[in-house]
Design an enzyme around this catalytic site. Structure first.
Site, PDB file in Angstrom:
ATOM      1  N   ASP A   1       0.866  -1.169   0.000  1.00  0.00           N
ATOM      2  CA  ASP A   1       0.000   0.000   0.000  1.00  0.00           C
ATOM      3  C   ASP A   1       0.912   1.231   0.000  1.00  0.00           C
ATOM      4  O   ASP A   1       2.106   1.132   0.316  1.00  0.00           O
ATOM      5  CB  ASP A   1      -0.887  -0.039   1.254  1.00  0.00           C
ATOM      6  N   LEU A   2       0.347   2.394  -0.326  1.00  0.00           N
ATOM      7  CA  LEU A   2       1.143   3.626  -0.339  1.00  0.00           C
ATOM      8  C   LEU A   2       1.069   4.371   1.001  1.00  0.00           C
ATOM      9  O   LEU A   2       2.060   4.502   1.712  1.00  0.00           O
ATOM     10  CB  LEU A   2       0.677   4.541  -1.476  1.00  0.00           C
TER      11      LEU A   2
ATOM     12  N   SER B   1      -2.797   1.056  -4.353  1.00  0.00           N
ATOM     13  CA  SER B   1      -3.234   2.183  -3.532  1.00  0.00           C
ATOM     14  C   SER B   1      -4.655   2.626  -3.852  1.00  0.00           C
ATOM     15  O   SER B   1      -5.016   2.788  -5.016  1.00  0.00           O
ATOM     16  CB  SER B   1      -2.285   3.370  -3.739  1.00  0.00           C
TER      17      SER B   1
END
Length: 198
Positions: free
Chosen positions: A6-7, A107
């Protein structure tokens, strides 16, 4: 191996309190008032799936918050969410790629944020083989289809994937598909995971 990062709050620190603080200053509305009104409802999810424009999202959020902001003011506050990159995670991503693993980012995000962070943090893009964005896929985590589509595009099985995310709902959805998933509760989790695997 396929590593899926994930970002926000995994590679880059984010803080929505900064957004509300900026909007409070720009709109001259008390921060506590905005905090009581702010929630991530359907407009937020539609924006992340690319179903509504930035301008539509801004208008709906301003209506929800009952705040008078021009679009440019809204955007300035919206970009304030980004705090800074986690260099130790960037270093891990590079090391994984050097040893032959595949590294991608998945994301939940939106066009406004994607106009900001790639230029602000070019090292993020340089550390990943590919970036999968919710607004381009028309899907957002925790929808099981978004994980399945990523695996299909990467031609990877669930057994070959490890997923890192700060949102427990996203983690549980990935685990339900059989993906080894790590809940990133703070900045120490990702480095600790890889130090334990040496």
């Amino acid at each position: 191996m396929l590593y899926i990062f994930d970002l926000g709050n995994v590679i880059v620190d984010i803080d929505f309190r900064r957004v509300l603080g900026a909007w409070s200053d720009l709109g001259r509305v008390p921060l506590a008032t905005l905090q009581s009104r702010f929630h991530m409802g359907e407009p937020f999810f539609q924006h992340e799936r690319g179903e509504i424009s930035d301008e539509q999202f801004a208008a709906q959020m301003c209506e929800q918050l009952d705040i008078a902001l021009g679009f440019e003011q809204f955007a300035v506050g919206w970009q304030a969410v980004f705090v800074g990159v986690r260099p130790e995670v960037i270093a891990i991503m590079h090391k994984l790629r050097e040893q032959g693993d595949r590294v991608v980012i998945l994301s939940n995000t939106n066009r406004l944020h994607c106009e900001f962070w790639p230029t602000e943090y070019p090292e993020v893009k340089n550390a990943a083989d590919k970036i999968y964005l919710s607004q381009e896929m028309g899907l957002r985590k925790p929808d099981p289809e978004i994980y399945q589509r990523l695996l299909n595009e990467e031609e990877a099985s669930v057994q070959d994937a490890i997923f890192f995310d700060d949102n427990l709902e996203n983690i549980e959805a990935a685990r339900a598909l059989g993906i080894h998933s790590v809940h990133v509760t703070d900045a120490s989790v990702v480095p600790a995971f890889f130090s334990d695997r040496k």
